[in-house]
Design a protein around this motif. Structure first.
Motif, short mmCIF file in Angstrom:
data_model
loop_
_atom_site.label_atom_id
_atom_site.label_comp_id
_atom_site.label_asym_id
_atom_site.label_seq_id
_atom_site.Cartn_x
_atom_site.Cartn_y
_atom_site.Cartn_z
N ARG A 1 0.82 -1.20 0.00
CA ARG A 1 0.00 0.00 0.00
C ARG A 1 0.86 1.26 0.00
NH1 ARG A 1 -2.04 1.45 4.71
NH2 ARG A 1 -2.12 -0.73 5.37
N HIS A 2 1.96 1.24 0.77
CA HIS A 2 2.83 2.43 0.87
C HIS A 2 3.96 2.43 -0.17
CE1 HIS A 2 1.06 4.00 4.54
NE2 HIS A 2 1.17 2.82 5.13
N ALA A 3 4.20 1.26 -0.79
CA ALA A 3 5.36 1.11 -1.68
C ALA A 3 6.65 1.50 -0.96
CB ALA A 3 5.19 1.92 -2.96
N SER A 4 6.69 1.19 0.34
CA SER A 4 7.84 1.59 1.15
C SER A 4 7.92 0.71 2.39
CB SER A 4 7.72 3.06 1.57
OG SER A 4 8.64 3.39 2.59
N LEU A 5 9.08 0.12 2.62
CA LEU A 5 9.29 -0.66 3.84
C LEU A 5 9.29 0.25 5.07
CD1 LEU A 5 12.15 -3.00 2.57
CD2 LEU A 5 9.87 -3.75 3.22
N THR A 6 9.87 1.42 4.93
CA THR A 6 9.96 2.35 6.06
C THR A 6 8.58 2.81 6.51
OG1 THR A 6 12.13 3.12 5.29
CG2 THR A 6 10.95 4.52 6.85
N GLY B 1 6.58 2.08 10.06
CA GLY B 1 5.99 3.11 10.91
C GLY B 1 4.54 2.83 11.22
N GLU B 2 3.77 2.38 10.23
CA GLU B 2 2.36 2.08 10.46
C GLU B 2 2.18 0.91 11.43
OE1 GLU B 2 -1.11 -0.07 7.90
OE2 GLU B 2 -0.25 1.73 6.99
N LEU B 3 3.03 -0.12 11.28
CA LEU B 3 2.90 -1.32 12.10
C LEU B 3 3.65 -1.21 13.43
CD1 LEU B 3 3.38 -3.97 9.27
CD2 LEU B 3 1.23 -3.17 10.28
N ASN B 4 4.37 -0.07 13.60
CA ASN B 4 5.10 0.18 14.84
C ASN B 4 6.16 -0.90 15.11
OD1 ASN B 4 5.66 1.80 17.07
ND2 ASN B 4 4.30 0.63 18.42
N VAL B 5 6.87 -1.26 14.06
CA VAL B 5 8.00 -2.21 14.18
C VAL B 5 9.17 -1.61 13.42
CG1 VAL B 5 6.49 -4.24 14.40
CG2 VAL B 5 7.25 -3.51 12.13
N THR B 6 10.30 -2.30 13.44
CA THR B 6 11.48 -1.80 12.75
C THR B 6 11.43 -2.14 11.26
OG1 THR B 6 12.76 -3.81 13.10
CG2 THR B 6 12.84 -2.12 14.84
N HIS B 7 12.23 -1.37 10.51
CA HIS B 7 12.38 -1.63 9.08
C HIS B 7 12.82 -3.07 8.84
CE1 HIS B 7 14.47 -1.65 5.20
NE2 HIS B 7 13.79 -0.55 4.85
N GLY B 8 13.78 -3.53 9.66
CA GLY B 8 14.31 -4.89 9.51
C GLY B 8 13.25 -5.95 9.78
N ALA B 9 12.35 -5.67 10.74
CA ALA B 9 11.31 -6.64 11.05
C ALA B 9 10.36 -6.82 9.88
CB ALA B 9 10.54 -6.20 12.30
N VAL B 10 10.00 -5.72 9.23
CA VAL B 10 9.12 -5.80 8.06
C VAL B 10 9.80 -6.57 6.94
CG1 VAL B 10 7.95 -4.47 6.25
CG2 VAL B 10 7.87 -3.69 8.62
N SER B 11 11.08 -6.26 6.68
CA SER B 11 11.82 -6.96 5.64
C SER B 11 11.89 -8.46 5.93
CB SER B 11 13.23 -6.37 5.52
OG SER B 11 13.97 -7.03 4.52
N HIS B 12 12.13 -8.80 7.19
CA HIS B 12 12.21 -10.21 7.59
C HIS B 12 10.87 -10.92 7.38
CE1 HIS B 12 13.39 -13.77 9.85
NE2 HIS B 12 12.24 -13.67 10.52
N GLN B 13 9.77 -10.25 7.73
CA GLN B 13 8.45 -10.86 7.58
C GLN B 13 8.14 -11.11 6.10
OE1 GLN B 13 6.58 -12.00 9.84
NE2 GLN B 13 6.91 -10.91 11.76
N ILE B 14 8.49 -10.15 5.25
CA ILE B 14 8.21 -10.32 3.82
C ILE B 14 9.05 -11.46 3.24
CG2 ILE B 14 8.45 -9.23 1.56
CD1 ILE B 14 7.66 -6.59 2.91
N LYS B 15 10.32 -11.54 3.63
CA LYS B 15 11.17 -12.64 3.15
C LYS B 15 10.60 -13.98 3.60
CE LYS B 15 15.51 -10.05 2.86
NZ LYS B 15 16.86 -9.85 3.44
N ALA B 16 10.11 -14.04 4.83
CA ALA B 16 9.52 -15.28 5.33
C ALA B 16 8.28 -15.66 4.52
CB ALA B 16 9.16 -15.13 6.81
#
Length: 327
Positions: free
Chosen positions: A19-24, A28-43
């Motif tokens: 939706r945001h076309a942005s990991l950052t 921010g929306e999910l209140n987690v770190t950039h790395g956490a989002v990247s890790h979840q997507i890779k998983a």
């Protein structure tokens, strides 16, 4: 056999990132770190066995697999949100935020707030004067009553009312400077609530496009143009919905019987997930019930009546005489 579904958190990370076309921004929306989002997507990509995003610097772009997957994920989250709204929002209590066309809000809805409050005393309204299409997507706004052509995409909408347009003027002004024919409009200030298209439409129907028009004011919206007419600053185009009460109370008169259909209509619009919220349903039902009552009431007094639309009517003057008590 039980259906195998991906874990919820990777799906949330995928939907927010898409939706945001942005990991950052997703982080921010999910209140987690950039790395956490990247890790979840890779998983999630490993779980599905496909690549969902192409990464270019700070931006991400959906792959064909990601674009195919996104609508189903978004629909699922919308369904969960709608169910949550139904579960957590009482049918006839709580807060409701409404975005409404300024003229309709001031001249039609506000006078009827007593009716709504009497029926639903535990609903607290926040009324926002606006006709901005972005309000439909705004999470802080529950429902909109907007003027337009009904072309808003991916939302629930229902036409609430069409409307007819016709000149309106204050009794004081018309007594001091009579309007005996359409040509007399040349001696008055034209008040515009838009870019001039509505006056052009009415003058075309009156066979008066060649009318020499002098002074004119552009007031930004119909509410301001109508208010200026009430104060005697010129002739505005009123409409059959918002001007009705002003005509009935003698604050405005309609000099001619000619009216023309407006280009657009009033619509009730909201996000798909909000349509099933009981408190939104109550408000929408109230809007249509009040409109139906309006249509069942008698017309305003003759001196300020709402004109009937005809294809080629004669331009009959109905407001040139002095009205007692209005001098």
């Amino acid at each position: 056999m039980a259906k195998r579904l991906p874990p919820l958190n990777p799906l949330r990370a995928f939907e927010a990132t898409a939706r945001h076309a942005s990991l950052t921004k997703a982080a921010g929306e999910l209140n987690v770190t950039h790395g956490a989002v990247s890790h979840q997507i890779k998983a999630l990509e490993q779980s599905l066995g496909v690549k969902l995003f192409e990464r270019t610097g700070q931006r991400v772009k959906l792959t064909p697999h990601g674009a195919e997957f996104l609508p189903a994920v978004s629909a699922a989250f919308d369904g969960i949100a709608a169910a949550t709204q139904r579960m957590t929002r009482p049918a006839s209590a709580g807060a409701l935020s409404v975005s409404c066309v300024p003229a309709l809000l001031l001249l039609w809805m506000t006078p009827r707030l007593g009716s709504f409050t009497a029926q639903y005393p535990d609903i607290q309204l926040t009324l926002i004067p606006s006709n901005d299409a972005r309000d439909i997507r705004a999470p802080q706004i529950d429902v909109c009553v907007h003027y337009g052509d009904g072309s808003w995409a991916d939302c629930w909408m229902r036409k609430w009312s069409g409307l007819e347009l016709f000149p309106v003027v204050s009794p004081t002004l018309i007594n001091n400077r009579p309007i005996r024919s359409v040509r007399d409009l040349a001696d008055h200030v034209f008040l515009h609530g838009d870019d001039g298209r509505e006056w052009h439409t009415w003058l075309a129907a009156a066979d008066a496009l060649d009318l020499e028009r002098g002074r004119r004011h552009h007031l930004g919206d119909a509410r301001m143009a109508t208010e200026a007419a009430v104060h005697g600053h010129g002739v505005a185009l009123g409409d059959s919905v918002t001007a009705r009460a002003l005509l009935a109370r003698g604050m405005l008169v309609a000099p001619f019987t000619l009216s023309v259909p407006a280009v657009d209509d009033f619509y009730v619009v909201c996000r798909n997930e909000m349509r099933s919220a009981p408190i939104v349903q109550l408000f929408i039902d109230w809007l249509f019930a009040e409109k139906e009552q309006d249509e069942g009431r008698a017309d305003a007094p003759v001196a300020g009546r709402i004109p009937n639309r005809r294809k080629r009517p004669a331009l009959k003057v109905i407001g040139a005489r002095a009205i007692p008590g209005k001098m």
